[in-house]
Each structure stands twice: as C-alpha cells, then as structure tokens.
Enzyme design. Structure first.
Site, PDB file in Angstrom:
ATOM      1  N   GLU A  47       0.821  -1.228   0.000  1.00 21.83           N
ATOM      2  CA  GLU A  47       0.000   0.000   0.000  1.00 21.83           C
ATOM      3  C   GLU A  47       0.847   1.267   0.000  1.00 21.83           C
ATOM      4  OE1 GLU A  47      -1.463   1.865   3.500  1.00 21.83           O
ATOM      5  OE2 GLU A  47      -1.311   0.018   4.669  1.00 21.83           O
ATOM      6  N   LYS A  73      -3.338  -1.925  16.146  1.00 20.80           N
ATOM      7  CA  LYS A  73      -2.802  -1.141  17.260  1.00 20.80           C
ATOM      8  C   LYS A  73      -3.867  -0.871  18.277  1.00 20.80           C
ATOM      9  CE  LYS A  73      -0.028   1.733  14.550  1.00 20.80           C
ATOM     10  NZ  LYS A  73      -0.847   1.244  13.468  1.00 20.80           N
TER      11      LYS A  73
HETATM   12  N1  PSU Z   1      -2.130   1.651  10.552  1.00 20.49           N
HETATM   13  C1  PSU Z   1      -0.791   1.818  10.539  1.00 20.49           C
HETATM   14  N2  PSU Z   1      -0.208   2.528   9.551  1.00 20.49           N
HETATM   15  C2  PSU Z   1      -0.927   3.039   8.530  1.00 20.49           C
HETATM   16  C3  PSU Z   1      -2.347   2.819   8.528  1.00 20.49           C
HETATM   17  C4  PSU Z   1      -2.897   2.119   9.546  1.00 20.49           C
HETATM   18  O1  PSU Z   1      -0.104   1.369  11.438  1.00 20.49           O
HETATM   19  O2  PSU Z   1      -0.343   3.674   7.640  1.00 20.49           O
HETATM   20  C5  PSU Z   1      -3.138   3.325   7.365  1.00 20.49           C
HETATM   21  C6  PSU Z   1      -3.536   2.171   6.418  1.00 20.49           C
HETATM   22  O3  PSU Z   1      -3.447   2.644   5.094  1.00 20.49           O
HETATM   23  C7  PSU Z   1      -4.979   1.904   6.786  1.00 20.49           C
HETATM   24  C8  PSU Z   1      -5.444   3.291   7.112  1.00 20.49           C
HETATM   25  O4  PSU Z   1      -5.723   1.316   5.742  1.00 20.49           O
HETATM   26  O5  PSU Z   1      -4.365   3.886   7.827  1.00 20.49           O
HETATM   27  C9  PSU Z   1      -6.700   3.287   7.953  1.00 20.49           C
HETATM   28  O6  PSU Z   1      -7.147   4.593   8.055  1.00 20.49           O
HETATM   29  P1  PSU Z   1      -8.606   4.883   8.664  1.00 20.49           P
HETATM   30  O7  PSU Z   1      -8.484   4.490  10.096  1.00 20.49           O
HETATM   31  O8  PSU Z   1      -8.806   6.340   8.452  1.00 20.49           O
HETATM   32  O9  PSU Z   1      -9.543   4.025   7.881  1.00 20.49           O
END
Ligand code: PSU
Ligand code: MN
Length: 305
Positions: free
Chosen positions: A25, A160
């Site tokens: 990603e 996390k």
């Molecule tokens: N968790 C991480 N690093 C990240 C993300 C999540 O440790 O970079 C990123 C991923 O791309 C995940 C996104 O799909 O954050 C989720 O964002 P939201 O909670 O806004 O859906």
C-alpha cells in the site's frame, strides 16, 4: 481490464506467467511514516519481497490511474509529497479518477486495485478498525468492510491499540472475515506481540495460509482473509510503554478535536514523538517481516493447482 487500471510491465509479466506477486500500500508511505524513512522503507519492503521469490506491486493512484506497480520515481514522489497527497479510501476513488488526481491507497483501496489486477496477497503494517469511542464517534475504518467483500489476503502485524481490538474482532466476526494468527493463538497488537485477545485460528505455514485462502475463493465465499503476523521478538516494544504513549496520543487528539481520516495519521505521528522514534523502528521491522511472509504465501498459492 478497465481503462483506469495500469499495471507495470514487470507486474503484468509476472501475473500472466502465473508467478507470485505481492501488493503493497501507499498510505503507509505518504501518511504513515516521515520522509525519508518512508521511501527507504518502501524500497526495502520491495527488496524483501523480491528476496523471497515474488514481484512487489506498490499500489497508488497517480494522475488518475490505478497503478499496480509503482517505479522508484513514483515511490519517491509519494514519499516526498507526504500528507499533501489525498489519503484515498473507497469513497475517494471516483472523484480522484475523474480529476486525474493522485491518491495514497489505504488497505481498502489497495485491496480493491489488487483484486482488479488479479493480485491475491497483500502485505502491510496495520489495518484500520473500530476506533476507541466508536460508540459515540461511529469511527469504523472502511478497511473492515473491504475485508468483508474483496478477495485479497491481507498480511499485517495485527491492530494497534489506538483501536478497540475487542470491537474490531466482533465486527470482523459479524462480517465473516477469518482472522488468522501466524504462529500464534493471540492477536498481536502491532508494536507488541500481545493483546490479550485470541485469533480465530493459528496457522504455522505459508502453505496452509495458501490452501485456506484457495478453499475460500474456490467456494465463492466473498471477502478476504486477515493474517496477523507478530512483530519479531527482538523488535517488539514493551506493552506498558506503548499503551501509555497511545493513551496520551488519544487524549491529545480529543483535546485538539481531530476527527475522521486525520485520526490514524495523527496518532501514528504522536506515538512516534512520544516514544522517541522507537515506534518507527518497530514499525519498519514489522512491515519487512510481513513482506517476507506475503512473498512466501504468494509463492505457495502459485503452487496450488
Ligand atoms: N495503521 C498503521 N499505519 C498506517 C495505517 C494504519 O499502522 O499507515 C493506514 C492504512 O493505510 C490503513 C489506514 O488502511 O491507515 C486506515 O485509516 P482509517 O483508520 O482512516 O480508515
Ligand atoms: Mn476512520
């Protein structure tokens, strides 16, 4: 193939020859880590995929194209522009494509584009999930809905504790997403190997991951599979230290009134600041570890007839 999808020559050649490919990603590059560690890490992750026998396909939206397989210059561009690039989830794709704009793909959109391209295995760091306090805020990542409907295996290091892990597991259960622990019965919590929650199944080999995923798709069961791979012991952080930093970061976020798509990037940056960079070092190692497992699993999938 739809007119928006653009495969790199290397990815296209590998897919048409039935060779293993691993999706990666780009939100982790633009929004998940600071420059230049983001670019260095993205290139190391690609190299790890290669070293373990697969072709990496870093996915992003660039100039209105859904790219599966970014080159070095494109990765550098995504890393340098950082937060200036739109964090692109499912709801963002239509307008970004119409405007020929750029987007850093989250787990959600990386799964969408991987599936369009015919890539079945995807390695990342962490997924989005049900946020703490979601009972009030309704903040539930679109990643969970995507896992429910798009047939891609996502290999991550668990979730996390910026998320409510118990509610995230409940949501995945409702949606029929298998949650696998790689070599463990306990859901890993990203920076640390322990969360106190159990996964659905423990699997110990890339081969069994591959056969399980193939059984699912052979039966036409929609949706993906979530593989949680614990951070290697030597890089893991003590749970109480990381929990303390996360709690402080969440308080600060609430105080500043940060909401919506800014939450996850804010929390990641704040946790890094509070741990003096230790969390970034752990983050890099766990992504490399996931890239390795993804490459081996993609290779095992190609062996199944
Ligand atoms: N968790 C991480 N690093 C990240 C993300 C999540 O440790 O970079 C990123 C991923 O791309 C995940 C996104 O799909 O954050 C989720 O964002 P939201 O909670 O806004 O859906
Ligand atoms: Mn959200």
């Amino acid at each position: 193939m739809n007119k928006y999808l653009s495969l790199s020559p290397e990815v296209e050649a590998a897919l048409s020859a039935g060779r293993p490919v691993v999706a990666l990603e780009s939100t982790i590059i633009s929004h998940g880590m600071p420059y230049p560690q983001n670019v260095e890490t993205a290139l190391r992750v690609e190299q790890t995929v290669r070293d373990n026998g697969a072709v990496p396909a870093t996915i992003a939206v660039i100039g209105g194209k859904l790219k599966a397989g970014c080159n070095k210059d494109e990765i550098e561009y995504l890393g340098q522009k950082g937060q200036a690039i739109t964090k692109a989830s499912r709801r963002d794709l239509s307008v970004l494509l119409a405007r020929k704009a750029d987007g850093a793909t989250t787990v959600t959109t990386t799964m969408i584009i991987a599936a369009m391209a015919g890539i079945q295995v995807f390695a990342t760091g962490g997924i989005g999930g049900v946020h703490q306090g979601a009972q009030q805020t309704f903040d539930i990542s679109a990643d969970l809905e995507e896992l429910a409907q798009t047939p891609v295996m996502v290999i991550c290091a668990g979730a996390k504790s910026i998320l409510d892990l118990g509610l995230t597991l409940e949501y995945l259960e409702t949606k029929g997403v298998p949650v696998i622990g790689y070599g463990t019965d306990e859901l890993p919590a990203f920076y640390t190997r322990h969360s106190g929650f159990n996964v659905d199944y423990r699997i110990d080999t890339p081969e069994e991951l591959a056969v399980s995923f193939r059984a699912k798709t052979d039966c036409g069961l929609k949706g993906g599979m979530l593989v949680t791979n614990p951070i290697p012991e030597e890089y893991s952080m003590p749970k109480h230290i990381i929990d303390k930093a996360i709690n402080e970061a969440i308080k600060e976020m609430d105080r500043l009134g940060i909401r919506g798509k800014q939450c996850t990037p804010f929390l990641l940056a704040k946790v890094k600041e509070l741990t003096g960079g230790d969390s970034l070092a752990a983050n890099i190692q766990l992504v490399l570890n996931n890239a390795r497992l993804a490459a081996l699993t993609a290779a095992a999938l190609c062996q199944i007839r």
